[in-house]
Scaffold this active site. Structure first.
Site, PDB file in Angstrom:
ATOM      1  N   GLU A  98       0.820  -1.214   0.000  1.00 60.89           N
ATOM      2  CA  GLU A  98       0.000   0.000   0.000  1.00 60.89           C
ATOM      3  C   GLU A  98       0.853   1.263   0.000  1.00 60.89           C
ATOM      4  O   GLU A  98       0.931   2.003   0.981  1.00 60.89           O
ATOM      5  CB  GLU A  98      -1.000  -0.052   1.156  1.00 60.89           C
ATOM      6  CG  GLU A  98      -1.921  -1.253   1.011  1.00 60.89           C
ATOM      7  CD  GLU A  98      -3.057  -1.308   2.014  1.00 60.89           C
ATOM      8  OE1 GLU A  98      -3.013  -0.586   3.024  1.00 60.89           O
ATOM      9  OE2 GLU A  98      -3.996  -2.094   1.779  1.00 60.89           O
TER      10      GLU A  98
ATOM     11  N   GLU B  73      -4.470  -8.605  -2.097  1.00 59.48           N
ATOM     12  CA  GLU B  73      -5.058  -8.493  -0.752  1.00 59.48           C
ATOM     13  C   GLU B  73      -6.479  -7.969  -0.785  1.00 59.48           C
ATOM     14  O   GLU B  73      -6.801  -7.019  -1.492  1.00 59.48           O
ATOM     15  CB  GLU B  73      -4.214  -7.555   0.128  1.00 59.48           C
ATOM     16  CG  GLU B  73      -4.705  -7.514   1.576  1.00 59.48           C
ATOM     17  CD  GLU B  73      -3.948  -6.507   2.436  1.00 59.48           C
ATOM     18  OE1 GLU B  73      -2.710  -6.433   2.311  1.00 59.48           O
ATOM     19  OE2 GLU B  73      -4.597  -5.781   3.218  1.00 59.48           O
TER      20      GLU B  73
END
Length: 483
Positions: free
Chosen positions: A231, A333
């Site tokens: 991220e 994810e």
């Protein structure tokens, strides 16, 4: 004039051939049956075999009939596999279970016959939020990595991964991801709360990746691939590090040669590893820089762009695939956020998975890995309280395992769509039925049909001018196997 008449006559002689209907290839259905497996709300069906059907000729459905059309002759991307994350939290929870429940979990996830046949895994480099606390593999300030040690992982995670490998038949395709470099390598001198990698530590951080890969491999855990950073545009209360596109390109140009020099050119390097909202911007910034792109195997992404209140942005994934068709797309994810134990049986958990998987694969994705494969009754452990759902929840007080419906929705793909399968053309004549389809290397065709509506829907599965009549239950997912 005679010559002109001859030409006209010649054209007319060929007209019947032009307008004659082309015979459809029936080899995909000849002497084959359709076996239906279903998971449905308000039933006992959980990956249950619910029907065996036979094809009958049906060359042209009428518009009032609902159909799912499959064309096995039109093939698209190959599938690398399905899996989930083998985090500290999953490993710690696993070893709180009785031995028989440990074996049950391993079989459920990783046995292709008795379970859902996962073949991939993701694990963290150093700590992440789903660890019981923050930790590093090196001492503060050790840019030379002389103190490097994965001793922390030897208690739970490494033995857990080895058991997973054994349950999967000896190997899994494991890829690794850092949540943060060591604090001294960052602008904020903190593994938490974002910050950036300091330019002077790019080489040391690249060496860190190599050190981790070589250490795990020496301990019997082969590494298949890696992503740059989890991220990359998120500043979190937990382990995080921000990379702009310029910073990521610059680091790839260091990491790529470092991996090659170490003999790891075969490791699948993935950029981005964040949400779909900015995936095209980041993919184009990295892949249009040929000096960086030559090291990149794929673009990784997550599903959390819906934090804004909007819908999943599958079209952005499709745009990446259209613009860069030779670059692999990997979902790395997704999970249900804001854990509430009283809601572990909510049907919407699995439907989110089904909707995302159908649309991700239709957009060009090659592989799909879930977040934690196992969490405890609190949705952890998580050292900052960022508790989430996993497909299987362990009650560590009773030793029981609770399988949420997301486990079964995942299994409708992973059990029947095996590594090396190719996506094939599939379309639905009604928006109430979503579909995607694949042909496996053994010739078996897997057609997934998703019904998010409150209605039971009768439809035809139509392949090469033949069809079977079946139905989709309300709030269900089905996998139809043609063999």
């Amino acid at each position: 004039m005679r010559k002109k008449h001859f030409l006209s006559l010649s054209v007319m002689l060929f007209l019947p051939g032009i307008f004659r209907a082309k015979a459809q290839n029936t080899s995909f259905t000849a002497n084959k049956t359709v076996t239906v497996y279903t998971t449905a709300q308000n039933t006992a069906y959980r990956l249950a075999k619910t029907a065996t059907l036979n094809f009958a000729p049906k060359p042209q459905p009428v518009e009032t009939e609902i159909s799912v059309f499959v064309d096995p002759a039109k093939t698209f991307q190959s599938v690398v596999g399905f899996g989930g994350a083998l985090t500290d939290a999953s490993a710690e929870t696993f070893y709180k279970l009785p031995k028989n429940k440990q074996q049950e979990l391993l079989q459920a996830y990783f046995n292709a016959d008795k379970g859902i046949g996962y073949t991939m895994g993701r694990t963290n480099i150093q700590s992440c939020d789903f660890s019981s606390g923050s930790y590093s593999y090196v001492n503060e300030g050790d840019a030379g990595l002389k103190s490097f040690s994965v001793k922390h992982d030897e208690q739970y995670r490494i033995p857990f991964i080895k058991q997973v490998m054994a349950a999967a038949g000896g190997k899994i395709n494991l890829f690794v991801t850092p949540w943060s470099p060591p604090a001294f390598m960052k602008t904020n001198h903190d593994v938490l709360h974002g910050g950036h990698l300091l330019p002077q530590y790019r080489q040391a951080w690249a060496n860190f990746f190599v050190k981790f890969i070589s250490t795990y491999q020496k301990m019997g855990i082969p590494i298949w691939g890696l992503s740059i950073q989890n991220e990359e545009m998120a500043t979190q209360t937990w382990e995080s590090c921000v990379y702009t596109a310029d910073e990521e390109r610059a680091f790839i140009k260091v990491l790529g040669p470092t991996l090659q020099k170490a003999g790891y050119a075969d490791k699948k390097l993935m950029a981005w590893d964040h949400n779909r909202d900015l995936v095209y911007q980041r993919a184009s910034a990295v892949l249009e820089d040929l000096a960086a792109a030559k090291y990149v195997w794929g673009i990784a992404y997550h599903w959390y762009e819906t934090w804004t209140g909007g819908e999943p942005q599958f079209v952005n994934v499709r745009r990446v695939h259209e613009a860069f068709p030779k670059t692999n797309l990997m979902f790395t994810e997704g999970c249900g956020e804001k854990f509430d134990y009283s809601k572990i049986n909510d049907w919407g958990l699995g439907e989110r998975y089904g909707n995302d998987m159908v649309n991700d694969f239709n957009a060009g994705t090659t592989g799909w890995t879930d977040w934690n494969i196992l969490l405890d009754e609190k949705g952890g452990p998580n050292h900052v309280g960022n508790y989430c759902y996993s497909p299987v929840i362990a009650d560590t007080k009773t030793g029981e395992l609770h399988y949420t419906n997301s486990f079964y929705y995942l299994g409708h793909f992973s059990k029947f769509v095996r590594p090396g399968a190719r996506r094939i053309a599939a379309s639905s004549s009604r928006s109430s039925l979503q579909t995607t389809a694949f042909i496996n290397t053994d010739g078996k065709i897997a057609v997934i049909v998703l019904n998010l509506s409150d209605q039971k829907i009768a439809y035809n599965l139509s392949v090469s001018g033949n069809a079977v009549e079946t139905s989709s239950l309300p709030h269900s997912i089905s996998t139809l196997i043609i063999q």
